[in-house]
Design a protein around this motif. Sequence first.
Motif: not given
Length: 288
Positions: A46-66
């Motif tokens: 959150f570097p600046f007041p009044g802003s929406c800030g900075n996120g780092a959303h973590f996208n993932f999925s789970l995989w198996a052999e087959g």
Amino acid sequence: EYGAGQLEISFVPRFGLEALDNTMTFRMATKEIAKKRGQMASFMSFPFPGSCGNGAHFNFSLWAEGEEADSTTKEFSKEGEGSDVVEEQTRGKCNVLKDASQTAGMSSVAQHFLAGILAHAPALEAICSPTSSCYLRHGRFAPAVANWGLEDRLAAIRVKSSPSQPASNCYIEFRLPSAAANPYLVAAALVAAGLDGLEKKLVLPPPQQTKDTGAKALPGSLKESLAALAADEVLSEKLGQEFLRWFSSLKQKEEEMIEGFLSKSVSGRDRTEADYCAAWRSSFMEEL
């Protein structure tokens, strides 16, 4: 994105540590390149007041052999759109989050895993929001309660899934992490929470819950989230007591440093988010 000079960066999906390495390489390279050009790239939450800030959303999925049992994947590939990097990397594997026979195409594995994340969300917030300024993001495209929803950009967990979509399009967006979070720690804590849900077969609560309808409130400060992490027996065991002592001590020292800055710079009035932003800019040597 919504803030001045704010950019959203999406990474090509990669398995395991490679994805985390790419994130850290990008951060360091971006800051170095910007500095050489007389500019500054900031990953403060959150570097600046009044802003929406900075996120780092973590996208993932789970995989198996087959081989993927889902016929929509092959149909999608024939259209040309499916021959992308996801399909190339996952050839010979199956996405265990997808089950077209289940509600919204989410398998029981996906539901238990998500339930585990939600159950441990208050403790996870300490890892995902590791600075006091992170909590200024709450309510500004950053979740304040532990909930989930299909294509819900305001929920703590956004699920991308549909029975009619190919398995390669089924993934989860974990929206708690701020840009200040360490991706390696986020991944470790996320896996620990999800595995607990799988082992205990935790039941996924209804989508789009609010605090009034049963969703757990997320901590509103770093102090509260550190207390939640210390009280979480599962994460404490999985992450290790030595790590918790180190992490908590470091964060407490950072808080003391910020408090020292504020006590000198702010007197005779209530502190504002601008004061907290300035304190963290000074601490990170990012005088913007």
